[in-house]
Design a protein around this motif. Structure first.
Motif, PDB file in Angstrom:
ATOM      1  N   VAL A 690       0.848  -1.191   0.000  1.00 18.48           N
ATOM      2  CA  VAL A 690       0.000   0.000   0.000  1.00 18.48           C
ATOM      3  C   VAL A 690       0.883   1.240   0.000  1.00 18.48           C
ATOM      4  CG1 VAL A 690      -1.804   1.265   1.224  1.00 18.48           C
ATOM      5  CG2 VAL A 690      -1.849  -1.242   1.164  1.00 18.48           C
ATOM      6  N   PHE A 691       0.652   2.097  -0.968  1.00 15.75           N
ATOM      7  CA  PHE A 691       1.563   3.213  -1.226  1.00 15.75           C
ATOM      8  C   PHE A 691       1.612   4.217  -0.086  1.00 15.75           C
ATOM      9  CE2 PHE A 691       2.016   7.602  -2.829  1.00 15.75           C
ATOM     10  CZ  PHE A 691       3.327   7.534  -3.280  1.00 15.75           C
ATOM     11  N   ASP A 692       0.462   4.552   0.506  1.00 15.67           N
ATOM     12  CA  ASP A 692       0.425   5.695   1.420  1.00 15.67           C
ATOM     13  C   ASP A 692       0.254   5.317   2.887  1.00 15.67           C
ATOM     14  OD1 ASP A 692      -2.169   4.832   1.176  1.00 15.67           O
ATOM     15  OD2 ASP A 692      -3.013   6.747   0.534  1.00 15.67           O
ATOM     16  N   THR A 693       0.529   4.076   3.259  1.00 11.74           N
ATOM     17  CA  THR A 693       0.465   3.704   4.676  1.00 11.74           C
ATOM     18  C   THR A 693       1.661   4.297   5.417  1.00 11.74           C
ATOM     19  OG1 THR A 693      -0.706   1.638   4.240  1.00 11.74           O
ATOM     20  CG2 THR A 693       0.490   1.791   6.317  1.00 11.74           C
ATOM     21  N   PRO A 694       1.421   5.060   6.493  1.00  5.45           N
ATOM     22  CA  PRO A 694       2.546   5.664   7.223  1.00  5.45           C
ATOM     23  C   PRO A 694       3.396   4.593   7.906  1.00  5.45           C
ATOM     24  CG  PRO A 694       0.457   6.734   7.771  1.00  5.45           C
ATOM     25  CD  PRO A 694       0.119   5.482   7.038  1.00  5.45           C
ATOM     26  N   PRO A 695       4.701   4.699   7.829  1.00  2.00           N
ATOM     27  CA  PRO A 695       5.551   3.661   8.457  1.00  2.00           C
ATOM     28  C   PRO A 695       5.575   3.748   9.975  1.00  2.00           C
ATOM     29  CG  PRO A 695       6.902   5.397   7.494  1.00  2.00           C
ATOM     30  CD  PRO A 695       5.487   5.687   7.071  1.00  2.00           C
ATOM     31  N   GLN A 696       5.339   4.946  10.532  1.00  2.00           N
ATOM     32  CA  GLN A 696       5.448   5.099  11.986  1.00  2.00           C
ATOM     33  C   GLN A 696       4.418   4.256  12.727  1.00  2.00           C
ATOM     34  OE1 GLN A 696       5.133   7.583   9.756  1.00  2.00           O
ATOM     35  NE2 GLN A 696       6.461   9.319  10.241  1.00  2.00           N
ATOM     36  N   THR A 697       3.188   4.259  12.236  1.00  2.93           N
ATOM     37  CA  THR A 697       2.138   3.497  12.918  1.00  2.93           C
ATOM     38  C   THR A 697       2.375   2.002  12.782  1.00  2.93           C
ATOM     39  OG1 THR A 697       0.845   3.823  10.896  1.00  2.93           O
ATOM     40  CG2 THR A 697       0.319   5.241  12.777  1.00  2.93           C
ATOM     41  N   VAL A 698       2.782   1.580  11.593  1.00  4.78           N
ATOM     42  CA  VAL A 698       3.041   0.160  11.375  1.00  4.78           C
ATOM     43  C   VAL A 698       4.122  -0.325  12.337  1.00  4.78           C
ATOM     44  CG1 VAL A 698       3.896  -1.549   9.734  1.00  4.78           C
ATOM     45  CG2 VAL A 698       2.314   0.238   8.960  1.00  4.78           C
ATOM     46  N   GLU A 699       5.204   0.420  12.445  1.00  7.07           N
ATOM     47  CA  GLU A 699       6.308   0.026  13.322  1.00  7.07           C
ATOM     48  C   GLU A 699       5.875   0.013  14.783  1.00  7.07           C
ATOM     49  OE1 GLU A 699       9.903  -1.202  14.720  1.00  7.07           O
ATOM     50  OE2 GLU A 699       9.227  -1.141  12.627  1.00  7.07           O
ATOM     51  N   ARG A 700       5.132   1.021  15.186  1.00  7.37           N
ATOM     52  CA  ARG A 700       4.828   1.191  16.605  1.00  7.37           C
ATOM     53  C   ARG A 700       3.711   0.252  17.087  1.00  7.37           C
ATOM     54  NH1 ARG A 700       6.778   5.156  19.704  1.00  7.37           N
ATOM     55  NH2 ARG A 700       5.703   5.746  21.646  1.00  7.37           N
ATOM     56  N   TYR A 701       2.674   0.100  16.262  1.00  7.11           N
ATOM     57  CA  TYR A 701       1.503  -0.622  16.742  1.00  7.11           C
ATOM     58  C   TYR A 701       1.352  -2.033  16.169  1.00  7.11           C
ATOM     59  CZ  TYR A 701       0.393   4.103  18.221  1.00  7.11           C
ATOM     60  OH  TYR A 701       0.461   5.346  18.788  1.00  7.11           O
ATOM     61  N   CYS A 702       1.895  -2.267  14.983  1.00  2.00           N
ATOM     62  CA  CYS A 702       1.769  -3.600  14.391  1.00  2.00           C
ATOM     63  C   CYS A 702       2.999  -4.469  14.675  1.00  2.00           C
ATOM     64  CB  CYS A 702       1.534  -3.495  12.884  1.00  2.00           C
ATOM     65  SG  CYS A 702      -0.034  -2.703  12.456  1.00  2.00           S
ATOM     66  N   ARG A 703       4.167  -3.828  14.772  1.00  2.00           N
ATOM     67  CA  ARG A 703       5.386  -4.602  15.023  1.00  2.00           C
ATOM     68  C   ARG A 703       5.774  -4.568  16.501  1.00  2.00           C
ATOM     69  NH1 ARG A 703       8.294  -2.164   9.679  1.00  2.00           N
ATOM     70  NH2 ARG A 703       7.138  -3.403   8.134  1.00  2.00           N
ATOM     71  N   GLN A 704       5.903  -3.371  17.049  1.00  3.87           N
ATOM     72  CA  GLN A 704       6.313  -3.265  18.448  1.00  3.87           C
ATOM     73  C   GLN A 704       5.164  -3.492  19.428  1.00  3.87           C
ATOM     74  OE1 GLN A 704       8.498   0.311  19.317  1.00  3.87           O
ATOM     75  NE2 GLN A 704       9.759   0.179  17.465  1.00  3.87           N
ATOM     76  N   LYS A 705       3.920  -3.393  18.950  1.00  2.00           N
ATOM     77  CA  LYS A 705       2.731  -3.614  19.787  1.00  2.00           C
ATOM     78  C   LYS A 705       2.705  -2.668  20.991  1.00  2.00           C
ATOM     79  CE  LYS A 705       1.750  -7.258  17.213  1.00  2.00           C
ATOM     80  NZ  LYS A 705       0.665  -7.252  16.221  1.00  2.00           N
ATOM     81  N   VAL A 706       3.066  -1.418  20.756  1.00  2.00           N
ATOM     82  CA  VAL A 706       3.103  -0.433  21.835  1.00  2.00           C
ATOM     83  C   VAL A 706       1.691  -0.195  22.358  1.00  2.00           C
ATOM     84  CG1 VAL A 706       3.548   1.996  22.376  1.00  2.00           C
ATOM     85  CG2 VAL A 706       5.183   0.694  20.993  1.00  2.00           C
ATOM     86  N   THR A 707       1.556  -0.152  23.668  1.00  2.71           N
ATOM     87  CA  THR A 707       0.289   0.192  24.314  1.00  2.71           C
ATOM     88  C   THR A 707       0.549   1.323  25.304  1.00  2.71           C
ATOM     89  OG1 THR A 707       0.608  -1.459  26.055  1.00  2.71           O
ATOM     90  CG2 THR A 707      -0.605  -2.158  24.074  1.00  2.71           C
ATOM     91  N   SER A 708      -0.486   1.807  25.927  1.00  7.64           N
ATOM     92  CA  SER A 708      -0.333   2.909  26.874  1.00  7.64           C
ATOM     93  C   SER A 708      -1.285   2.710  28.043  1.00  7.64           C
ATOM     94  CB  SER A 708      -0.641   4.244  26.193  1.00  7.64           C
ATOM     95  OG  SER A 708      -0.651   5.301  27.124  1.00  7.64           O
TER      96      SER A 708
END
Length: 798
Positions: A690-708
């Motif tokens: 997908v051309f316009d998916t931001p990399p920051q969200t993918v890295e933070r929430y899909c790979r690192q699984k960051v929660t708060s």
């Protein structure tokens, strides 16, 4: 010249726009020309001057007469249209009379050398002789978006016979022809215009040479006796009748070939610098170059980077002058989607121009207006949070494309900070969702907001503002952790029927803390019933798939798979060309059940744009062949000339209303946003992602699984509860003191707020270790002011 008699019937009928079903959009893309035009039904429609948001005509078509015969080109012919060459908005039209008696061939283009539109016309008699027929030009002025208070007159200038019109301002137009006018006339629409007199058999009434202050029309009869049926007709525009006449005459003297040659040179030069995505298209109905031309043709030269949503007015034939804007306005969301199309096509300079424009029209408090005229003046006054977040994402896309220099970074830093601050202070709830209707927690808006906060955090890091960057990321994480609480419905009848746990809804209520949560009703707009509502948990939209598009959820997340299943159960329609989706259930934005035009109420129809968005979801899910099938459906939704529509008709054919199953409805066409989505889908399929998916969200929430574990409290969002282990963050607009107690004021603590530099201050209360059932009481005051007596209270849920 004598003005003769005043035509009867002043001021004429209530003026209307013409059909939104455009088959061609054109402009010269030349500094010498500030003219844009639209085509439909085989004729020239609106001509815009000197700005792309200022229509000066309603339409300009031909009438054909013979003894006991009357025919109107736009109603009585079958029209074929194509571009001279792919991606070059020089149009060839062939209009053949339905009764087989004549054929009209035309080439239409905007003159790149003068402010005028050229129509090279060839009339052929297919039954009888050329001399048996008369060909008449009928022009309906609509100066500066208004059909009222226009003036029309007949006069000569520099030895040329012309037809003139002007409005209440100084903008004027002049119609000239390469052959002699054998008759010229003016009149009031609906009573004394040329259509009426010719239809009644009166001919062109040459005594009527001036019609003033009304809905007027101009009619001229072309003398084709010595031209073998050929005539060049030019429509000049200018600031005053003399300038309009000069442009019309200059284009006439120059002829069509120099204008055509220069137009090809300009457009081919631009198209030649783009990515070669042509082979990705699966249908000849609309191709890659059609979409790139549509994006470029909707830009304005006067305000670099500005681009409107569409050179059309949905259901225009049903809309009077009270609907001034139509879709020839700027929506910041659509504009960023257009910029994404330019980037996907390999034109970062055009996308960068859009960012420049957005920076110039940003409001002082950091937001962008719901929509605006091209000069930045707001039209509607709604607040849509995605429209403030999207420009941040555009900056980030340009940075990733290598189109942001260090000097650019410093220049755009204030724009980004103001926008991020507005999102922080006013989100995550939006006053209006992306469909401009309801307030609340929209999954689409949430996805854009959270992605934008992370992109803004990167910009703050680059500007050496670590406190701001940290606060932005913490806020994004906190909002991200609450998406399911706000928008995921479980235990519904629909979920049970489908065998799923739940699904993301279209929009959650505006403040769940003080409501019945997702059981609360959401108003359904554009419905005839004044009390049209639906439970939030039963209101679905493909909007929820934005959680994948913007990188907050993986496509194979069970919640997303279940949501797609729920969406399809209510909103998907399989048509012969493929699947399409509705915006949401019970939508009212579309024609009525009987096919009559939308008039403020109606029934929502299928949106091809959503097929493009679904294709992106399928690609993200690892289903490229399904994405290609959906691409084909998107392309096959196009109307004549390859224009992608806003909506398509979902019921049996109604020829009398020009509604055909699976074909464009009376809504906007082209929808530039849809053409941008088309280009991005072609790029995504070529690249395999997908051309316009931001990399920051993918890295933070899909790979690192960051929660708060941070949960915000504000005066405009007074949270009532938190869960055990969560930190209560009190956010205030000013530097303040906060005093709190966990034991009903037997003891207390207090602290000053921290200012991360984004016009929002905060204090984190140490609530993480409080047991379930604990009550947090606190008070806030500005520094130096006395403490109030009233408490705020938040309970730790059991």
């Amino acid at each position: 010249m004598s003005h003769g008699e005043v035509p009867p019937g002043a001021p004429g009928l209530l003026p209307r726009w013409t059909s939104a079903a455009k088959s061609g959009i054109g402009t010269a893309a030349s500094p010498a020309s500030r003219v844009w035009f639209a085509l439909s039904h085989g004729i020239l429609n609106e001509v815009y001057y000197p700005r792309i948001d200022r229509a000066c005509t309603r339409d300009c078509g031909l009438l054909v007469t013979a003894p006991d015969y009357f025919s109107e080109e736009k109603r009585d012919t079958v029209s074929d249209i194509r571009m001279d060459q792919d991606g070059v908005p020089v149009f060839k039209l062939v209009n053949t009379a339905s009764d087989g008696r004549y054929r009209i061939s035309k080439t239409i283009l905007a003159d790149p050398f003068h402010e005028s539109v050229l129509q090279d016309i060839h009339f052929e008699a297919l039954h009888g002789e050329l001399a048996d027929y008369k060909l008449h030009v009928l022009l309906a002025p609509h100066i500066f978006n208004q059909g009222t208070h226009n003036n029309a007159w007949v006069d000569d200038y520099k030895g040329y016979g012309l037809l003139f019109a002007s409005g209440t301002n100084n903008v004027s137009l002049a119609l000239a022809a390469s052959v002699r006018w054998s008759a010229r006339s003016t009149g009031f629409v609906g009573t004394s215009d040329g259509w009426q007199t010719l239809h009644r058999g009166q001919g062109v009434v040459t005594d009527w040479q001036r019609a003033s202050d009304g809905n007027v029309a101009l009619t001229g009869t072309l003398d084709l006796s010595d031209s073998d049926g050929h005539a060049l007709v030019t429509l000049g525009l200018g600031l005053g009748p003399e300038e309009a006449a000069l442009n019309a005459i200059a284009s006439l003297q120059q002829g069509i070939e120099p204008a055509r040659s220069r137009s090809h040179e300009i457009w081919q030069g631009w198209q030649g610098g783009l990515e070669a995505l042509d082979s990705q298209s699966l249908s000849e109905t609309t191709g890659y170059r059609t979409s790139t031309a549509m994006l470029a043709a909707h830009r304005t030269g006067a305000f670099t980077g500005g681009a409107i949503a569409s050179l059309s007015t949905p259901w225009g034939f049903n809309m009077g002058d009270n609907n001034l804007g139509g879709y020839h306005l700027v929506w910041p969301r659509d504009l960023v989607e257009t910029a994404g199309g330019f980037l996907a096509a390999g034109s970062p300079a055009d996308a960068r121009g859009i960012l420049d424009y957005l920076a110039a029209i940003q409001e002082e408090d950091g937001h962008w207006s719901q929509n605006n005229w091209i000069d930045g003046h707001p039209y509607w006054d709604g607040i849509q949070m995605d429209e403030t977040a999207f420009p941040i994402l555009l900056y980030d896309m340009l940075k990733r494309a290598g189109s942001i220099t260090e000097a650019d970074r410093a220049r755009f830093q204030p724009t980004l900070e103001k926008a991020a601050s507005f999102v922080l202070r006013n989100g995550p709830v939006t006053d209006e969702d992306r469909w401009e209707e309801d307030t609340g927690y929209s999954p689409f808006t949430l996805a854009v907001e959270i992605a934008a906060l992370l992109a803004a955090a990167d910009a703050m890091d680059a500007a050496r503002k670590p406190a701001a960057a940290t606060f932005l990321r913490e806020t994004a994480d906190g909002w991200h952790s609450e998406i399911d609480d706000w928008t995921f419905a479980t235990g519904t009848d629909l979920a049970g029927k489908l065998g799923i746990e739940g699904y993301y809804v279209r929009i959650g209520p505006g403040d769940i803390e003080d409501s019945a949560g997702l059981s609360e009703n959401v108003p359904i707009k554009n419905r005839s019933a004044q009390d049209a509502v639906l439970s939030a948990k039963m209101l679905l939209s493909p909007d929820a798939l934005a959680l994948v598009r913007f990188g907050l959820r993986e496509a194979n997340d069970p919640r997303m798979i279940a949501t797609a299943k729920a969406i399809d159960s209510l909103l998907k329609r399989d048509l012969p060309n493929g699947p399409y989706w509705y915006r949401y259930n019970n939508d009212g934005y579309g024609e009525h059940e009987d096919g009559s035009a939308f008039d403020g109420t109606g029934v929502g129809r299928l949106w091809p744009l959503l097929t493009g968005e679904r294709a992106h979801y399928e690609l993200a899910a690892g289903h490229p062949e399904e994405a290609r099938r959906l691409l084909r459906a998107l392309e096959l939704s196009a109307g004549p000339g390859g224009m992608l529509p806003e909506q398509i008709w979902d019921s049996p054919d109604q020829p009398e209303d020009e509604l055909f199953f699976g074909k464009p409805s009376g809504s906007a066409m082209p929808l530039v946003w849809a053409h941008g989505e088309h280009i991005k889908l072609l790029r995504s399929l070529r690249d395999g992602k997908v051309f316009d998916t931001p990399p920051q969200t993918v890295e933070r929430y899909c790979r690192q699984k960051v929660t708060s574990n941070k949960r915000f409290w504000r005066l405009n969002h007074q949270r009532k509860t938190i869960a055990p282990g969560e930190v209560l963050r009190v956010e205030l607009l000013d530097f303040s003191s906060v005093r709190w107690s966990f034991d009903k004021w037997a003891g207390h603590s207090e602290d000053h707020t921290t200012d991360p530099g984004l016009a929002l201050h905060y204090v984190d209360l140490p609530t993480a270790n409080l047991p379930a059932g604990s009550e947090i009481r606190f008070r806030v005051t500005q520094i130096g002011e006395p403490w109030p007596d009233a408490d705020f209270a938040v309970t730790v849920r059991g």
